[in-house]
Design a protein around this motif. Structure first.
Motif, short mmCIF file in Angstrom:
data_model
loop_
_atom_site.label_atom_id
_atom_site.label_comp_id
_atom_site.label_asym_id
_atom_site.label_seq_id
_atom_site.Cartn_x
_atom_site.Cartn_y
_atom_site.Cartn_z
N MET A 1 17.55 -1.73 8.65
CA MET A 1 17.16 -1.37 7.30
C MET A 1 17.45 0.12 7.09
SD MET A 1 13.39 -1.58 5.59
CE MET A 1 13.33 -2.13 3.93
N THR A 2 18.14 0.44 6.02
CA THR A 2 18.45 1.82 5.68
C THR A 2 17.24 2.45 4.99
OG1 THR A 2 20.74 1.19 5.35
CG2 THR A 2 20.05 3.29 4.43
N THR A 3 16.94 3.70 5.34
CA THR A 3 15.82 4.40 4.71
C THR A 3 16.18 4.72 3.27
OG1 THR A 3 15.21 5.36 6.82
CG2 THR A 3 14.30 6.39 4.86
N PRO A 4 15.37 4.26 2.31
CA PRO A 4 15.68 4.54 0.90
C PRO A 4 15.42 6.01 0.55
CG PRO A 4 13.66 3.27 1.07
CD PRO A 4 14.21 3.41 2.46
N ASP A 5 16.06 6.47 -0.51
CA ASP A 5 15.85 7.82 -1.02
C ASP A 5 14.45 7.89 -1.65
OD1 ASP A 5 16.01 10.34 -2.14
OD2 ASP A 5 17.38 9.75 -3.73
N MET A 6 13.62 8.79 -1.13
CA MET A 6 12.26 8.93 -1.65
C MET A 6 12.09 10.21 -2.47
SD MET A 6 9.91 7.43 1.39
CE MET A 6 10.81 8.02 2.81
N SER A 7 13.19 10.92 -2.73
CA SER A 7 13.09 12.21 -3.42
C SER A 7 12.62 12.08 -4.87
CB SER A 7 14.43 12.94 -3.38
OG SER A 7 15.42 12.21 -4.07
N ARG A 8 12.82 10.94 -5.47
CA ARG A 8 12.40 10.73 -6.87
C ARG A 8 11.25 9.74 -7.00
NH1 ARG A 8 16.71 11.83 -11.04
NH2 ARG A 8 18.10 13.27 -9.97
N ALA A 9 10.64 9.41 -5.90
CA ALA A 9 9.54 8.44 -5.93
C ALA A 9 8.35 9.01 -6.70
CB ALA A 9 9.12 8.08 -4.51
N HIS A 10 7.72 8.17 -7.49
CA HIS A 10 6.51 8.54 -8.21
C HIS A 10 5.33 7.88 -7.48
CE1 HIS A 10 3.76 9.43 -11.46
NE2 HIS A 10 3.39 8.15 -11.45
N CYS B 1 -7.31 7.78 1.81
CA CYS B 1 -6.55 7.29 0.66
C CYS B 1 -5.09 7.06 1.04
CB CYS B 1 -6.60 8.29 -0.48
SG CYS B 1 -8.25 8.59 -1.10
N ILE B 2 -4.52 6.07 0.39
CA ILE B 2 -3.09 5.87 0.52
C ILE B 2 -2.45 6.04 -0.84
CG2 ILE B 2 -3.28 4.34 2.51
CD1 ILE B 2 -2.63 2.03 0.50
N GLU B 3 -1.15 6.29 -0.85
CA GLU B 3 -0.37 6.33 -2.07
C GLU B 3 0.75 5.31 -1.93
OE1 GLU B 3 -0.61 10.91 -3.52
OE2 GLU B 3 0.69 10.52 -1.79
N ARG C 1 2.09 5.65 1.99
CA ARG C 1 1.88 6.84 2.82
C ARG C 1 0.44 7.31 2.71
NH1 ARG C 1 4.96 11.60 -0.63
NH2 ARG C 1 3.38 11.75 -2.28
N ASP C 2 0.04 8.14 3.65
CA ASP C 2 -1.28 8.77 3.67
C ASP C 2 -1.27 9.91 2.66
OD1 ASP C 2 -3.62 10.20 4.23
OD2 ASP C 2 -3.36 10.08 6.40
N SER C 3 -2.19 9.89 1.70
CA SER C 3 -2.19 10.93 0.66
C SER C 3 -2.50 12.31 1.21
CB SER C 3 -3.20 10.57 -0.44
OG SER C 3 -4.51 10.53 0.08
N LYS C 4 -3.16 12.37 2.36
CA LYS C 4 -3.47 13.66 2.96
C LYS C 4 -2.28 14.27 3.69
CE LYS C 4 -6.88 11.98 5.37
NZ LYS C 4 -6.57 10.61 5.05
N ASP C 5 -1.24 13.46 3.93
CA ASP C 5 -0.07 13.92 4.67
C ASP C 5 1.21 13.45 3.96
OD1 ASP C 5 1.60 14.93 6.63
OD2 ASP C 5 1.14 13.36 8.10
N PRO C 6 1.48 13.99 2.75
CA PRO C 6 2.60 13.48 1.96
C PRO C 6 3.97 13.69 2.59
CG PRO C 6 1.67 15.45 0.96
CD PRO C 6 0.75 15.05 2.08
N PRO D 1 4.84 10.34 7.90
CA PRO D 1 5.57 9.06 7.89
C PRO D 1 5.23 8.19 6.68
CG PRO D 1 3.87 9.05 9.57
CD PRO D 1 3.89 10.43 8.99
N THR D 2 6.18 7.36 6.31
CA THR D 2 6.01 6.41 5.21
C THR D 2 6.34 5.01 5.72
OG1 THR D 2 6.66 8.05 3.56
CG2 THR D 2 6.82 5.75 2.90
#
Length: 65
Positions: free
Chosen positions: A1-10, A24-26, A38-43, A46-47
């Motif tokens: 699986m290729t890692t998707p681009d997360m630069s524009r993730a909301h 909390c998670i996001e 992902r862990d909201s405390k560590d944006p 890892p995702t």
């Protein structure tokens, strides 16, 4: 699986998360439709990345539908 681009993730945090920000998670829909968690405390940490069908099955299971 290729890692998707997360630069524009909301990223979205649960409205039920506490004001203190602990435990909390996001979640975000990523390019190509996969779901990132992902862990909201560590944006910048890892995702976890789930295919759409796996995320849908998880939501269906936890909602009891």
């Amino acid at each position: 699986m290729t890692t998707p681009d997360m630069s524009r993730a909301h990223w979205r945090k649960s409205s039920r998360s506490s004001a203190s920000g602990s435990n909390c998670i996001e979640v975000a829909t990523l390019a190509g439709g996969s779901i990132g968690v992902r862990d909201s405390k560590d944006p910048h940490g890892p995702t976890l990345i789930f295919p759409t069908d796996a995320w849908t099955a998880f939501l269906t299971t936890v909602s009891g539908r």
